[in-house]
Design a protein around this motif. Structure first.
Motif, PDB file in Angstrom:
ATOM      1  N   ARG A  43      42.286  41.267  24.863  1.00 36.86           N
ATOM      2  CA  ARG A  43      42.762  42.615  24.533  1.00 36.86           C
ATOM      3  C   ARG A  43      41.968  43.672  25.286  1.00 36.86           C
ATOM      4  N   THR A  44      40.647  43.489  25.321  1.00 40.82           N
ATOM      5  CA  THR A  44      39.800  44.436  26.055  1.00 40.82           C
ATOM      6  C   THR A  44      40.180  44.422  27.529  1.00 40.82           C
ATOM      7  N   LEU A  45      40.397  43.200  28.040  1.00 38.92           N
ATOM      8  CA  LEU A  45      40.718  43.088  29.461  1.00 38.92           C
ATOM      9  C   LEU A  45      42.068  43.740  29.780  1.00 38.92           C
ATOM     10  N   TRP A  46      43.039  43.531  28.910  1.00 43.04           N
ATOM     11  CA  TRP A  46      44.339  44.178  29.129  1.00 43.04           C
ATOM     12  C   TRP A  46      44.226  45.696  29.054  1.00 43.04           C
ATOM     13  N   LYS A  52      43.310  51.104  34.320  1.00 48.29           N
ATOM     14  CA  LYS A  52      43.137  51.069  35.782  1.00 48.29           C
ATOM     15  C   LYS A  52      44.478  51.310  36.489  1.00 48.29           C
ATOM     16  N   LEU A  53      45.514  50.625  36.031  1.00 56.37           N
ATOM     17  CA  LEU A  53      46.819  50.795  36.676  1.00 56.37           C
ATOM     18  C   LEU A  53      47.345  52.217  36.491  1.00 56.37           C
ATOM     19  N   PHE A  54      47.075  52.793  35.311  1.00 55.56           N
ATOM     20  CA  PHE A  54      47.500  54.174  35.065  1.00 55.56           C
ATOM     21  C   PHE A  54      46.805  55.120  36.048  1.00 55.56           C
ATOM     22  N   ILE A  55      45.494  54.951  36.179  1.00 59.64           N
ATOM     23  CA  ILE A  55      44.737  55.820  37.111  1.00 59.64           C
ATOM     24  C   ILE A  55      45.258  55.624  38.538  1.00 59.64           C
TER      25      ILE A  55
ATOM     26  N   ILE B  67      39.365  42.580  36.063  1.00 55.35           N
ATOM     27  CA  ILE B  67      38.737  43.770  36.646  1.00 55.35           C
ATOM     28  C   ILE B  67      39.153  43.911  38.112  1.00 55.35           C
ATOM     29  N   GLY B  68      39.313  42.794  38.776  1.00 55.59           N
ATOM     30  CA  GLY B  68      39.621  42.846  40.208  1.00 55.59           C
ATOM     31  C   GLY B  68      41.089  43.044  40.521  1.00 55.59           C
ATOM     32  N   LEU B 502      35.457  55.457  40.274  1.00 57.68           N
ATOM     33  CA  LEU B 502      36.320  54.455  39.623  1.00 57.68           C
ATOM     34  C   LEU B 502      35.745  53.052  39.789  1.00 57.68           C
ATOM     35  N   PHE B 503      35.328  52.748  41.005  1.00 54.74           N
ATOM     36  CA  PHE B 503      34.798  51.412  41.287  1.00 54.74           C
ATOM     37  C   PHE B 503      33.497  51.162  40.521  1.00 54.74           C
ATOM     38  N   SER B 504      32.672  52.189  40.452  1.00 51.47           N
ATOM     39  CA  SER B 504      31.395  52.025  39.740  1.00 51.47           C
ATOM     40  C   SER B 504      31.640  51.739  38.265  1.00 51.47           C
TER      41      SER B 504
END
Lengths: 90, 524
Positions: A43-46, A52-55, B67-68, B502-504
């Motif tokens: 869940r945390t990873l999703w 990330k995808l939103f940004i 993350i990647g 962002l990367f950091s």
């Protein structure tokens, strides 16, 4: 006794889910549904993936990374633009 | 200053993104295979210990993957915004490999990835194992198409330039996919990923042994990782030798920069270890050729006589051109068609490049006014000189020299660390077989320290490959300067800062989650 009943309930649920009588789409849906429901770390990873995808797509791509050739509607115009750049080096 | 310019900033941003992306990719690719091997043990033995071990490393795999994921897409954003001339120029060549990559990644990774994580107890052991292997091979196949695209930039083959659209069009898919550069790059990069993962598994497992926790888990993980790592390293070295062989043929300037070789000789030695003389810089070559010539290239070096000749041509008396030799031309070499030809001086290639660019302009002028004869003449001139097209953008001959110290030292860091990992894996195998690994404290500490070192090693490899091929985005055909868009330097600066932040944050998130999971251990 109660735990044995619980165990057999799980077996019967799993049998039901994976029985060939169930439509394939439903079985796939339940596979993913169960998988996502049982996630802990996932869940945390999703959440990280979603943020990330939103940004990336809704901030960076929309506001900061417009394609230079995207302003041209046709392939010919894009070609002309690049040919102009390539044949008039700065 | 290069970094204050649009070119410098665009390169910095691309390098930053690519290097960040490359933190995650090798571990994902390599760990996929280590997990698959562990799960194979589980399926073959039925021992629950292997299931628990597989699940733990799967967790590490998942964190790294999450993350990647999609960090590489940012590179594609940059192609359109910062490098529009380049992305248009290569478009058709990249289209096919990247489309295949996308389809493979989507179907193989997403489908079987789900079975790998959600499928325990829901599908049979064999189906689960098959999914794990398919995920592992899926990541490799994804990487393959990206590497094919990268190899094409280093050695453009299988295409024809269309003067009407200014795009290169693929005419021979297999020449692109199976070029010797692509094959070597693929093997070298993938085995490098295996080594990264093997060092990571060995390092993390060593931490458990150092903390006197999870001894069986750690020992068996080290056993698998070190054997896997050592075999991968042997293939890695073999493919590295193949890479050097092809670089010598297709990108001689890169090889000269890797060796800090300015003026060469028949039976060229190879520098095993050396410190470059900072006074022998390219800027000095431009302003004072006599003073430059008097300077020795190294302050200190240990060389193997005839080593470079043997490495690149398998013959001890081959002449391997140095930086000045390449600039001045006049030496003989075997071209892509297998003919022995005399190398042209860079000034001549610059002249021919400008003729090619002028011919492209003339072709379009003739097209505009409907001058068919003019078009034909221009087209013939363009075809004759197209192999020098990129040289038309070079202002002075020394501009074709990459950053020599960076390439030279990055290459040595990569090679020295590669040698160190052979020792590490060999020691791990020996100590584990002897049953004394858990009490060999210095080795356990060394293994943990090796984890950041393997990342330095792999990044150094990409620095050699990418810095060493400057100033080209496409070897001989397009320079980085000519690839740029008309975007402003301040805008690239803004996005570079945003990426850095962002990367950091992402890296901090990964490390935090990773350390937490490692701390909890496989028992959780």
């Amino acid at each position: 006794m109660a735990s044995a009943n619980g165990f057999f309930n799980i077996i019967s649920i799993l049998e039901k889910i994976y029985s060939m009588k169930e439509p394939l789409v439903k079985r796939i849906w339940l596979f993913y549904y169960d998988g996502f429901r049982s996630m802990t770390l996932g869940r945390t990873l999703w959440l990280i993936i979603a943020i990330k995808l939103f940004i990336m797509f809704f901030i960076l791509k929309l506001f900061f990374f417009r394609s230079e050739l995207g302003v041209y509607s046709s392939q010919e115009e894009k070609s002309e633009h690049v040919i102009k750049n390539l044949t008039n080096p700065k | 200053m290069l970094l204050a310019s649009l070119l410098g900033l665009s390169r910095l941003q691309f390098a930053l993104t690519a290097m960040f992306h490359w933190i995650f990719v090798p571990l994902t690719i390599g760990l996929g295979f280590i997990i698959a091997i562990m799960e194979t043990y589980y399926v073959r033995t039925g021992n629950e210990f292997w299931k628990r071990t597989t699940k733990f490393w799967m967790k590490i795999f998942a964190i790294n993957f999450a993350i990647g994921i999609a960090t590489g897409i940012i590179l594609e954003f940059q192609f359109g915004t910062n490098w529009s001339n380049y992305s248009w120029f290569v478009g058709d060549i990249f289209g096919a490999p990247l489309a295949i990559e996308g389809i493979f990644a989507f179907f193989l990774e997403t489908t079987f990835f789900a079975i790998m994580f959600f499928g325990w107890n829901k599908v049979s052991k064999n189906v689960h194992l098959l999914s794990t292997w398919l995920v592992a091979f899926g990541t490799v196949l994804s990487a393959m198409w990206i590497l094919v695209a990268n190899a094409w930039m280093q050695y453009p083959v299988g295409m024809e330039f269309n003067p009407d659209t200014a795009r290169n069009e693929m005419v021979d898919f297999w020449a692109v996919a199976l070029s010797p550069i692509a094959l070597n790059k693929f093997i070298h990069t993938v085995t490098n990923c295996f080594v990264v993962a093997a060092v990571a598994v060995t390092g993390i497992s060593s931490w458990y042994l150092l903390k006197k926790r999870e001894e069986e888990f750690a020992r068996k993980s080290i056993r698998i990782a070190s054997v896997f790592g050592l075999i991968s390293l042997i293939i890695l070295i073999w493919s590295g030798d193949g890479s050097a062989y092809h670089v010598a043929k297709k990108q001689p300037m890169k090889l000269a920069a890797m060796e800090g070789l300015y003026r060469s000789q028949i039976g060229t030695p190879i520098v095993a270890f050396g410190i470059l003389n900072p006074k022998k810089s390219i800027s000095r070559l431009e302003r004072d050729s006599l003073g430059f010539a008097l300077q020795q290239p190294y302050l200190f070096n240990i060389s193997i006589p005839k080593g470079l000749s043997l490495l690149v041509d398998r013959k001890s008396n081959t002449f391997v051109p140095g930086i000045e030799d390449i600039i001045q031309g006049g030496y003989t070499y075997i071209n892509n068609q297998g003919e022995e030809v005399i190398a042209l001086p860079v000034r001549e290639r610059m002249k021919r490049g400008r003729v090619a660019i002028g011919a492209l302009a003339s072709y379009h002028k003739a097209k505009e006014v409907g001058d068919d004869q003019g078009k034909e003449i221009a087209l013939a001139t363009l075809k004759e000189n197209f192999g020098h097209f990129g040289y038309g953008y070079i202002e002075k001959p020394t501009d074709i020299v990459p950053n020599v110290p960076l390439t030279f030292y990055a290459f040595r860091i990569m090679v020295i660390l590669g040698g160190f990992f052979i020792l590490l894996f060999s020691l791990a195998i020996y100590l584990e077989r002897k049953g004394i690994i858990y009490r060999t404290r210095w080795f356990l500490v060394l293994s943990i320290v090796s984890v950041p070192l393997v990342y330095i090693c792999t990044q150094a490899g990409w620095i050699v490959a990418e810095v060493g091929r400057q100033p080209w985005t496409i070897q001989d055909l397009l320079t980085t300067g000519a690839s740029l868009s008309g975007v402003s330097a301040s805008s690239v600066m803004t996005t570079t800062i945003m990426f850095f932040v962002l990367f950091s944050v992402l890296l901090a998130a990964e490390l935090t989650i990773l350390f937490k999971v490692i701390h909890k251990g496989p028992a959780q």
